[in-house]
Design an enzyme around this catalytic site. Structure first.
Site, PDB file in Angstrom:
ATOM      1  CB  CYS A  36      -0.926   0.016   1.209  1.00  0.00           C
ATOM      2  SG  CYS A  36      -2.102  -1.345   1.240  1.00  0.00           S
ATOM      3  CB  THR A  37       3.821   2.257   2.001  1.00  0.00           C
ATOM      4  OG1 THR A  37       3.128   2.124   3.249  1.00  0.00           O
ATOM      5  CG2 THR A  37       4.765   3.448   2.075  1.00  0.00           C
TER       6      THR A  37
END
Length: 152
Positions: free
Chosen positions: A46-47
């Protein structure tokens, strides 16, 4: 729920990382929207995905397009995540009722309590024009939704 290209995108109203209420309908007639669901703030994939958007922000947030990233994390986690990574786009909290927006878009993973990696391109009229849903561990290809935006 499965969404169909050409249908009206489900409207929603949730808090962003600053505690401001954001609705999809507030962009109607003004901007196309890239609505990007991600499972968890601070997780690796996600990051990486959101940092790629941050680093290419002009393609996803400009006079014609608004990027909205959304997960089931609470607003305070979204704020910490956005500040830590330098996100200059709205990071929305689909926290309560838990996952209501993800459920409306058919991307809520009931067994994990989070959304899958769904991306939806919605035109200025509020109509769904493109979508892709990836599994929890499957990163998206940024070029795919750049192409979808260019096609609007």
């Amino acid at each position: 729920m499965t969404l169909t290209i050409g249908q009206a995108a489900p409207d929603f109203e949730v808090l962003n990382q600053h505690g401001e209420m954001i609705s999809l309908s507030s962009f109607k007639g003004e901007k196309n929207v890239v609505l990007l669901f991600y499972p968890f703030a601070f997780s690796g994939i996600c990051t990486g995905e959101l940092c790629a958007l941050r680093d290419n922000l002009g393609a996803f947030q400009n006079d014609n397009v608004q990027l909205l990233a959304i997960s089931c994390d609470p607003m305070y986690a979204q704020r910490a995540f956005a500040e830590a990574e330098g996100y200059k786009f709205p990071v929305l909290a689909d926290f309560w009722p838990h996952g209501a927006v993800a459920k409306a878009y058919g991307v809520f993973e009931e067994s994990r309590g989070c959304s899958t990696r769904g991306t939806f391109v919605i035109d200025k009229a509020g109509i769904l024009r493109w979508q892709v849903v990836n599994g929890l561990g499957d990163a998206r290809n940024i070029a795919d939704y750049k192409a979808a935006i260019a096609a609007l």
